[in-house]
Motif scaffolding. Sequence first.
Motif, mmCIF file in Angstrom:
data_model
loop_
_atom_site.group_PDB
_atom_site.id
_atom_site.type_symbol
_atom_site.label_atom_id
_atom_site.label_comp_id
_atom_site.label_asym_id
_atom_site.label_seq_id
_atom_site.Cartn_x
_atom_site.Cartn_y
_atom_site.Cartn_z
ATOM 1 N N ASP A 261 37.945 35.933 42.520
ATOM 2 C CA ASP A 261 38.363 36.794 43.630
ATOM 3 C C ASP A 261 38.518 38.247 43.174
ATOM 4 O O ASP A 261 38.179 39.177 43.904
ATOM 5 C CB ASP A 261 39.683 36.300 44.217
ATOM 6 N N LEU A 262 39.027 38.439 41.954
ATOM 7 C CA LEU A 262 39.208 39.802 41.441
ATOM 8 C C LEU A 262 37.869 40.502 41.216
ATOM 9 O O LEU A 262 37.773 41.727 41.333
ATOM 10 C CB LEU A 262 40.006 39.774 40.139
ATOM 11 N N LYS A 263 36.835 39.739 40.915
ATOM 12 C CA LYS A 263 35.508 40.323 40.691
ATOM 13 C C LYS A 263 34.733 40.528 41.989
ATOM 14 O O LYS A 263 33.690 41.185 41.987
ATOM 15 C CB LYS A 263 34.695 39.428 39.749
ATOM 16 N N ASN A 264 35.221 39.965 43.064
ATOM 17 C CA ASN A 264 34.515 40.036 44.341
ATOM 18 C C ASN A 264 34.627 41.449 44.927
ATOM 19 O O ASN A 264 35.713 41.905 45.288
ATOM 20 C CB ASN A 264 35.106 39.009 45.320
ATOM 21 N N TYR A 267 36.388 42.571 48.404
ATOM 22 C CA TYR A 267 37.824 42.772 48.586
ATOM 23 C C TYR A 267 38.257 44.110 48.013
ATOM 24 O O TYR A 267 37.813 44.520 46.933
ATOM 25 C CB TYR A 267 38.620 41.656 47.891
ATOM 26 N N TRP A 269 41.279 46.581 46.350
ATOM 27 C CA TRP A 269 42.308 46.275 45.360
ATOM 28 C C TRP A 269 43.614 45.878 46.037
ATOM 29 O O TRP A 269 44.359 45.051 45.518
ATOM 30 C CB TRP A 269 42.529 47.465 44.433
ATOM 31 N N GLN A 271 43.795 44.129 48.806
ATOM 32 C CA GLN A 271 43.596 42.728 49.178
ATOM 33 C C GLN A 271 43.690 41.812 47.966
ATOM 34 O O GLN A 271 44.237 40.706 48.043
ATOM 35 C CB GLN A 271 42.239 42.560 49.865
ATOM 36 N N LYS A 272 43.176 42.294 46.850
ATOM 37 C CA LYS A 272 43.209 41.484 45.632
ATOM 38 C C LYS A 272 44.639 41.291 45.143
ATOM 39 O O LYS A 272 45.021 40.193 44.726
ATOM 40 C CB LYS A 272 42.347 42.141 44.546
#
Length: 282
Positions: A261-264, A267, A269, A271-272
């Motif tokens: 999810d962090l690499k997506n 999104y 920051w 949202q992350k």
Amino acid sequence: MNIESLINNPEWLLVVLAPLFIACMLAEYFIGQKQGHLPENSRYTVTEVACNFTLAGMHQLSDLVTGLLVAHLYLWLFGWRLMEIEMGLISFLCLMILQDFCYYWFHRASHRTRWMWASHVAHHSSERMNFSTAFRQSLMYPVSGMWVFWVPLVIIGFEPKWVVFVVLLNLGLQFFVHTQWIRTLGPLEWVFNTPSHHRVHHGRNPQYIDKNYAGVLIIWDKLFGTFEPEVETVRYGTTKPVNSDNPLTVTFQEWKLIFQDLKNSEYSWRQKLKMMFTPPTD
């Protein structure tokens, strides 16, 4: 090892208690399971027990390594303590109660923030409940911040070695609530965390999810509205099953999803960050 040596080296407490834990598991297996007194979802299997023991070993090693850093931090904070507390019976009991209170909030946070759940989910990933389930711990607790919840105890004025000793004693006592062998403990159910209360905590039945966070005392759940009695038969595990007895899969499954999810790039920051520190979806 005498009690004084154990207080000065609290990291050995669970190792000292290990023969008692093993004896309980053997009794549960030979008297409970082999004689047909326990349900199918309490069954011991070689692969799961091996996974649980491996997870326990990884957790213990992680605690020993990171404990050196945390100990330095606790000692530094102890220099800013608010009170001088001489350890005796009354102060020890006070420390036990205060630590259990802190444990309740650590445990609750471990279910209500995804970052901390990423570590704690390993403990809930089994679809069985027996004494060996207590060994199902994560080496990632220091990363997710378990140690932060004991900081207030050090600042109050409890010596760090006593804080660590009581933290591990609390964890050791929780071993005994991971069983289906004991149905009820009568009046003790009103005050203490018991196997019945903790079975609820491990349930994925809708009414059991995020209930009974107690360590030793169930009173915190009753005070803060998270208590649920055991009524319906408990279905163990998480709503998103792991389906693996590989200790690495069990340990890192949710961390892997977090980093995906962090690499997506879809999104932001904001949202992350929200995804990491809001309740998990399972």
